[in-house]
Scaffold this motif. Structure first.
Motif, PDB file in Angstrom:
ATOM      1  N   PHE A 293      65.329  20.025  25.451  1.00  0.00           N
ATOM      2  CA  PHE A 293      64.426  18.912  25.196  1.00  0.00           C
ATOM      3  C   PHE A 293      65.218  17.615  25.281  1.00  0.00           C
ATOM      4  CE2 PHE A 293      62.922  22.667  22.946  1.00  0.00           C
ATOM      5  CZ  PHE A 293      61.609  22.745  23.370  1.00  0.00           C
ATOM      6  N   LEU A 294      64.792  16.712  26.168  1.00  0.00           N
ATOM      7  CA  LEU A 294      65.518  15.474  26.419  1.00  0.00           C
ATOM      8  C   LEU A 294      64.607  14.270  26.273  1.00  0.00           C
ATOM      9  CD1 LEU A 294      66.208  17.667  29.050  1.00  0.00           C
ATOM     10  CD2 LEU A 294      68.197  16.191  29.034  1.00  0.00           C
ATOM     11  N   ALA A 295      65.223  13.140  25.989  1.00  0.00           N
ATOM     12  CA  ALA A 295      64.517  11.861  25.980  1.00  0.00           C
ATOM     13  C   ALA A 295      65.370  10.876  26.754  1.00  0.00           C
ATOM     14  CB  ALA A 295      64.290  11.376  24.555  1.00  0.00           C
ATOM     15  N   GLY A 296      64.844  10.372  27.853  1.00  0.00           N
ATOM     16  CA  GLY A 296      65.620   9.464  28.692  1.00  0.00           C
ATOM     17  C   GLY A 296      66.876  10.103  29.252  1.00  0.00           C
TER      18      GLY A 296
ATOM     19  N   ILE B 140      63.234  19.657  29.832  1.00  0.00           N
ATOM     20  CA  ILE B 140      61.991  18.950  29.540  1.00  0.00           C
ATOM     21  C   ILE B 140      62.326  17.543  29.060  1.00  0.00           C
ATOM     22  CG2 ILE B 140      59.802  19.063  28.291  1.00  0.00           C
ATOM     23  CD1 ILE B 140      60.801  22.027  27.542  1.00  0.00           C
ATOM     24  N   ASP B 141      61.963  16.538  29.826  1.00  0.00           N
ATOM     25  CA  ASP B 141      62.297  15.158  29.489  1.00  0.00           C
ATOM     26  C   ASP B 141      61.024  14.382  29.157  1.00  0.00           C
ATOM     27  OD1 ASP B 141      63.394  12.615  29.251  1.00  0.00           O
ATOM     28  OD2 ASP B 141      64.796  12.930  30.888  1.00  0.00           O
ATOM     29  N   SER B 142      61.011  13.753  27.978  1.00  0.00           N
ATOM     30  CA  SER B 142      59.836  12.969  27.573  1.00  0.00           C
ATOM     31  C   SER B 142      60.207  12.042  26.427  1.00  0.00           C
ATOM     32  CB  SER B 142      58.702  13.895  27.136  1.00  0.00           C
ATOM     33  OG  SER B 142      57.608  13.153  26.650  1.00  0.00           O
ATOM     34  N   ASP B 143      59.626  10.848  26.430  1.00  0.00           N
ATOM     35  CA  ASP B 143      59.806   9.929  25.300  1.00  0.00           C
ATOM     36  C   ASP B 143      59.197  10.509  24.024  1.00  0.00           C
ATOM     37  OD1 ASP B 143      61.172   8.064  26.748  1.00  0.00           O
ATOM     38  OD2 ASP B 143      59.395   6.887  27.273  1.00  0.00           O
ATOM     39  N   PHE B 144      58.342  11.495  24.173  1.00  0.00           N
ATOM     40  CA  PHE B 144      57.714  12.163  23.038  1.00  0.00           C
ATOM     41  C   PHE B 144      58.761  12.731  22.069  1.00  0.00           C
ATOM     42  CE2 PHE B 144      55.977  16.237  21.366  1.00  0.00           C
ATOM     43  CZ  PHE B 144      54.947  15.732  20.592  1.00  0.00           C
ATOM     44  N   PHE B 145      59.947  13.086  22.603  1.00  0.00           N
ATOM     45  CA  PHE B 145      60.961  13.725  21.765  1.00  0.00           C
ATOM     46  C   PHE B 145      61.885  12.738  21.047  1.00  0.00           C
ATOM     47  CE2 PHE B 145      60.283  17.038  25.156  1.00  0.00           C
ATOM     48  CZ  PHE B 145      59.543  17.892  24.346  1.00  0.00           C
TER      49      PHE B 145
END
Length: 427
Positions: free
Chosen positions: A245-248, A272-277
């Protein structure tokens, strides 16, 4: 300065007995990445007989801080129990064993010298640390401060009096490194992480069976997840198959996928990259099992949507893979004489195709049923299935396997329908 640690040299080797030369060399590379390096250089030279005369592993990390030297080179063990090589559970940072791995060179060399440069408020410091196999519990060090000097930090470890050959490096060590680091290099691809061997970047794509990128969007809130799926050809050692799980582009958390440890050689990674995390609290789940992690995520509709979609996606990608392996299983059973010997060709034509179909289907549902068996055990389970089929005990077949393996509702239905249609021949 010479320092002695609190365990004998032989004791250290006993404690580190689980390491071999491949794992030891990988440990030095992990130490470099742990030091925030993005490039590791592995260089070796061999003599005309193919034996290594030089081996160096260098990184452009922050170096070894002299003030922290005791923590890096003085491991204190309570007993001489062997150390297991364990990958981090929920993060890819600090993968190395924080000093213990630095003593594993005894598996492939007699002497090791660290040349390191680190920076503090007082300036750059250059130092050298020496250890040999005969005195793993002793190290000598020499550090100095260079006022006003500017340069780059990093560490180079030079190994001499080597016990491995060029062939060992090229046929054993390098393939091991590809499987060890391929998932990590992919995780940090945007940072241009690399391992350079004798001037050439190690080709991690050689372990990629397939790769796909796509997006998942939760419709109610328009939260977007960028997905990268990689199906690996060979296993990832202690890392296993995981969600990242990644963000940016920065890793926030990782955990096993729902199809991890299915005993089917389906090795995969999902990034999985998302600002959600960015504000997602994973830490509260660190001491719980995977089921608890995903169960607790039910409070988030977006996360529940994501995991459900990815689980279905992975199952769809796994199916053709398992069909291929099921066919290979049948071929091996044919070669090993596992199937019953039938009285006539007519009996064989009637009984064998449904038996083959059922074994394939059972393998696709739960491969571990057929894993680790010797030939006699294979014959026993196959002929037991054949006898139950001949006696038309279809309910008993279903109950037996439904009790042996954990099936979800869809798999139960699939197995039941298959058993009901046992008279059908293979298409």
């Amino acid at each position: 300065m010479s320092v002695k640690v609190n365990i004998t040299s032989k004791g250290i080797q006993k404690v580190l007995k689980n390491y071999n030369e491949r794992q030891a060399i990988a440990e030095y590379i992990w130490n470099g990445f742990d030091a925030n390096a993005n490039t590791i250089y592995v260089d070796y030279v061999s003599n005309p007989l193919g034996l290594l005369t030089e081996l160096t592993i260098a990184d452009n990390g922050y170096g070894i801080n002299f003030d922290r030297l005791p923590q890096k080179f003085e491991p204190f063990f309570e007993s001489e129990k062997s150390i297991q090589i364990v990958a981090p559970k929920h993060t890819s940072k600090m993968h190395g064993r924080n000093g213990v791995g630095r003593l594993t060179f005894f598996t492939f060399a007699h002497d090791a010298v660290w040349h390191t440069t680190y920076q503090s408020d007082q300036g750059f410091h250059n130092g050298e640390i020496r250890i040999n196999t005969g005195g793993l519990n002793n190290y000598s060090s020499d550090f100095s401060t260079v006022p006003g000097h500017t340069g780059t930090t990093g560490t180079t470890v030079s190994f001499t009096n080597l016990k491995i050959s060029q062939q060992d490096i090229e046929t054993i060590v390098l393939p091991f490194l590809i499987n060890e680091f391929c998932w990590f290099i992919e995780l940090n691809k945007h940072k241009n992480y690399s391992i350079i061997v004798n001037g050439e970047a190690l080709d991690f794509s050689s372990n990629i069976k397939s790769i796909e990128e796509f997006k998942l969007v939760y419709p109610d809130t328009a939260v977007t997840f960028k997905i990268k799926y990689v199906h690996w050809k060979e296993n990832l050692h202690k890392e296993l198959s995981k969600y990242y799980f990644l963000a940016g582009g920065e890793e926030i958390y990782k955990d096993y996928t729902t199809l991890n440890k299915k005993s089917d050689d389906y090795f995969h990674s999902v990034y999985i990259d998302s600002d959600f995390f960015r504000d997602f609290d994973f830490k509260s789940f660190e001491n719980e099992e995977q089921v608890a992690i995903f169960g607790a995520a039910k409070s988030s509709a977006e996360y529940r949507f994501l995991i459900k979609a990815l689980t279905e996606y992975l199952k769809s990608k796994r199916k053709p893979f398992l069909k291929e392996y099921a066919n290979n299983l049948i071929q091996s059973y044919e070669q090993d004489g596992v199937f019953p010997v039938y009285a006539s060709e007519r009996e064989k034509d009637l009984r064998k195709p449904p038996l083959v179909n059922l074994i394939k289907a059972l393998y696709e549902i739960e491969p571990k049923l057929f894993g680790g068996l010797n030939t006699d055990q294979k014959k026993t389970i196959v002929r037991l299935i054949d006898l139950l089929m001949r006696a038309n005990l279809r309910d008993e077949i279903f109950e037996m396997f439904n009790g042996l393996i954990e099936l979800d509702a869809g798999e139960q239905h699939e197995l039941l329908q298959l058993i009901k249609g046992l008279e059908a021949t293979e298409k």
